[in-house]
Design an enzyme around this catalytic site. Structure first.
Site, PDB file in Angstrom:
ATOM      1  N   TYR A 104       0.850  -1.193   0.000  1.00 33.91           N
ATOM      2  CA  TYR A 104       0.000   0.000   0.000  1.00 33.91           C
ATOM      3  C   TYR A 104       0.885   1.242   0.000  1.00 33.91           C
ATOM      4  O   TYR A 104       1.916   1.262  -0.650  1.00 33.91           O
ATOM      5  CB  TYR A 104      -1.002  -0.039   1.167  1.00 33.91           C
ATOM      6  CG  TYR A 104      -2.189   0.846   0.884  1.00 33.91           C
ATOM      7  CD1 TYR A 104      -2.990   0.630  -0.233  1.00 33.91           C
ATOM      8  CD2 TYR A 104      -2.496   1.907   1.713  1.00 33.91           C
ATOM      9  CE1 TYR A 104      -4.061   1.455  -0.525  1.00 33.91           C
ATOM     10  CE2 TYR A 104      -3.580   2.739   1.432  1.00 33.91           C
ATOM     11  CZ  TYR A 104      -4.348   2.510   0.314  1.00 33.91           C
ATOM     12  OH  TYR A 104      -5.406   3.336   0.019  1.00 33.91           O
ATOM     13  N   LYS A 175      -6.056  -1.710  -0.669  1.00 30.98           N
ATOM     14  CA  LYS A 175      -6.895  -1.494   0.510  1.00 30.98           C
ATOM     15  C   LYS A 175      -7.496  -2.805   0.988  1.00 30.98           C
ATOM     16  O   LYS A 175      -7.509  -3.104   2.191  1.00 30.98           O
ATOM     17  CB  LYS A 175      -8.009  -0.509   0.162  1.00 30.98           C
ATOM     18  CG  LYS A 175      -8.500   0.311   1.321  1.00 30.98           C
ATOM     19  CD  LYS A 175      -7.598   1.513   1.500  1.00 30.98           C
ATOM     20  CE  LYS A 175      -8.100   2.472   2.535  1.00 30.98           C
ATOM     21  NZ  LYS A 175      -7.336   3.720   2.581  1.00 30.98           N
TER      22      LYS A 175
END
Length: 565
Positions: A104, A175
């Site tokens: 991420y 996510k």
């Protein structure tokens, strides 16, 4: 059926041979047992040795270490995810602190910019405006029937990088990886989606490799109708799903949230998740200093939907601590590129109007400037807390930070903009400019700062402390909506797990190695509040905890038995 029995019973699988090896959710690679290899027509398709998942993870870790750049590591991990999801999550679980910035932020930003270049294999759903009349058919093509969490973006405001078109798909994928790695939500329950409404990024439109719809962005009524068609199709296919809006442009983010939050179980992590983790961090920092958040004066740089969302969450928290709404709002100052938001400023956005300061109350300020800059505000307000959500690098200058430190012995400075290249000031500079007295929390990960032989750990104010637990709590409780009170309970629970609060030393936020503990605790608090708010069926505390345990997926292989389709 008890938790242990359920999680260790065999799965009945209709796939075999190469088809099974191509199914990421079911593929075990070299860990298929001898019996499974025989039953599923895998003999000769794999090396002889049957390995454990830990042996596979060790090999993958060695291979991972061979890559020198973060983007190459990201591509490698995504390849594992697309071939063997259980191994991917075991590897990430074993090395979460190392790998979270790779899967991420900040690395995912580069992956979004280069999405079409590094594309290997499809994951998730791409819904283009050209296919708007086939919305139901597109969602019916998703093989997973029991989707419980969707993360959707339109790619217009990816981190601080702007319009990335379908390259924004990297954000929902990343996510949802954290929903699983941090919150224990089975990858079989997750679905990343990008709404391809075109792009205004000319570099992408002229890129021969760009894989999205080559068209300027659809806007206004056509855009909102397209999004509504998507929402209705989702409700039809998965009526109980949790839908997370991600990285929508400011002009659309708040209107979409307000329109759908009472129609479908949904939230916007950029607005509400960021607000919840920031509020939790500030509650903890205030308590560690022997104070309350309601005693602090707070200045924001950045008055978009994210900044205003954080401000509203802080105002709600300080009201819980005893302030009137008027007093709570008077202690929060919002600065954007046009200066301090005041009631004399034209063309304010709807969500900004309640966060203005009365110009009449500023007449005694020490400034002759008509437009009140961040420096003007810091000099006159003398804030305890400075929060950056501007998306612009270097705006927390030495002069501003030193001015703040003049009037606040232990300033709290939070440059939250992502990725790292967009941060308002580096922790190193903030520590030096405040003579080591600032408490610093950032949006992207930073190494500890060493100054005058002392080590200053830098807390990452990462939404992953919040949204995985919220998702787990919603699934476990069966909540039909996400209320403001549920978000506030998540903030309070995060603050309760602060090492600085509990031990009087250490980081203001928990270490990543404790993320499962934090996520479970937040899930319980969120689920309990959902029941109190009437958006989930009331159960006993023990039943809620059992539901959390039963829904918490761990990356372990199950035994397989063959069945026919």
């Amino acid at each position: 059926m008890d938790k242990k029995t359920k999680k260790h019973r065999s799965l009945y699988i209709p796939y075999a041979g190469p088809v099974l090896l191509e199914f990421p959710l079911l593929n075990k690679g070299s860990a298929f047992s001898a019996e499974e290899r025989s039953s599923f027509n895998l003999l000769g398709l794999l090396p002889e040795v049957v390995e454990t998942i830990e042996e596979q993870a060790e090999r993958a870790w060695i291979q991972y270490q061979g890559f020198k750049t973060e983007i190459d590591k990201h591509i490698y991990l995504r390849n594992i995810q697309d071939t063997n999801e259980t191994l991917f999550y075991r590897l990430v679980q074993n090395h979460l602190e190392e790998m979270m910035p790779v899967i991420y932020t900040p690395t995912v930003g580069a992956a979004c910019e280069r999405f079409s270049e590094i594309y290997r294999r499809s994951r998730g759903v791409f819904i283009s405006y050209e296919n708007r009349h086939n919305m139901d058919d597109i969602l019916q093509n998703v093989p997973n029937h029991n989707i419980k969490v969707i993360v959707v973006t339109d790619g217009e405001r990816i981190l601080g990088l702007g319009d990335q078109g379908i390259g924004g798909m990297g954000i929902p994928i990343g996510k949802l990886s954290l929903y699983t790695a941090c919150g224990g939500i089975s990858p079989a329950y997750t679905l990343p989606v990008v709404l391809d409404v075109g792009t205004n990024n000319q570099q992408l439109l002229t890129d021969p490799l760009y894989m999205g719809w080559r068209h300027p962005r659809v806007t206004d009524d056509e855009y909102y109708q397209f999004v509504d068609d998507f929402i209705q199709a989702v409700k039809h296919r998965w009526p109980d799903v949790l839908l997370q809006f991600e990285d929508f442009a400011q002009k659309n983010a708040m209107p979409l949230l307000n329109r759908y939050r009472d129609e479908i179980c949904s939230f916007n992590d950029d607005i509400q998740g960021t607000a919840a983790v920031t509020a939790g961090t500030l509650i903890a920092a205030s308590r560690a200093a022997g104070s309350q958040l309601s005693y602090q004066k707070i200045v924001f740089l950045g008055a978009g939907s994210a900044g205003c969302g954080i401000a509203e969450q802080i105002i709600a928290q300080t009201q819980r601590e005893g302030l009137s709404e008027e007093l709570a709002r008077s202690r929060v100052f919002m600065v954007d590129r046009f200066g301090l938001l005041t009631d004399a400023m034209p063309n304010l956005l709807p969500f900004q109007t309640k966060l203005v300061q009365k110009r009449e109350n500023l007449k005694n300020w020490d400034t002759d400037n008509e437009v009140l800059s961040l420096l003007d505000v810091v000099r006159n307000v003398k804030p305890d807390i400075l929060i950056g959500v501007s998306g612009q690098t270097g705006l927390f200058t030495e002069e501003i930070i030193r001015e703040m430190h003049k009037h606040c012995e232990r300033p709290i400075v939070m440059p939250l903009s992502n990725p790292t290249s967009r941060v308002e000031a580096t922790p190193q500079d903030i520590i030096v400019w405040t003579e080591g007295n600032a408490l610093v929390a950032t949006g992207s990960p930073f190494d500890p700062v060493i100054w005058k032989d002392k080590v200053y750990p830098i807390a990452q104010c990462n939404n992953s402390y919040i949204f995985p637990g919220i998702g787990l709590g919603v699934i476990a409780s069966g909540a039909s909506r996400i209320t403001d009170e549920m978000l506030m309970s998540a903030s309070e629970t995060l603050a309760q797990h602060s090492p600085l609060v509990k031990n009087g030393e250490g980081l203001v936020l928990p270490e990543l190695k404790d993320i499962h503990i934090v996520s479970r605790a937040i899930a319980f608090a969120v689920g309990k509040m959902a029941q109190q708010q009437g958006v989930a069926v009331k159960t006993s505390a023990d039943a809620l905890q059992q539901a959390i345990d039963e829904n918490f997926w761990m990356p372990e292989y199950r035994s397989y038995r063959r069945t026919s389709i």
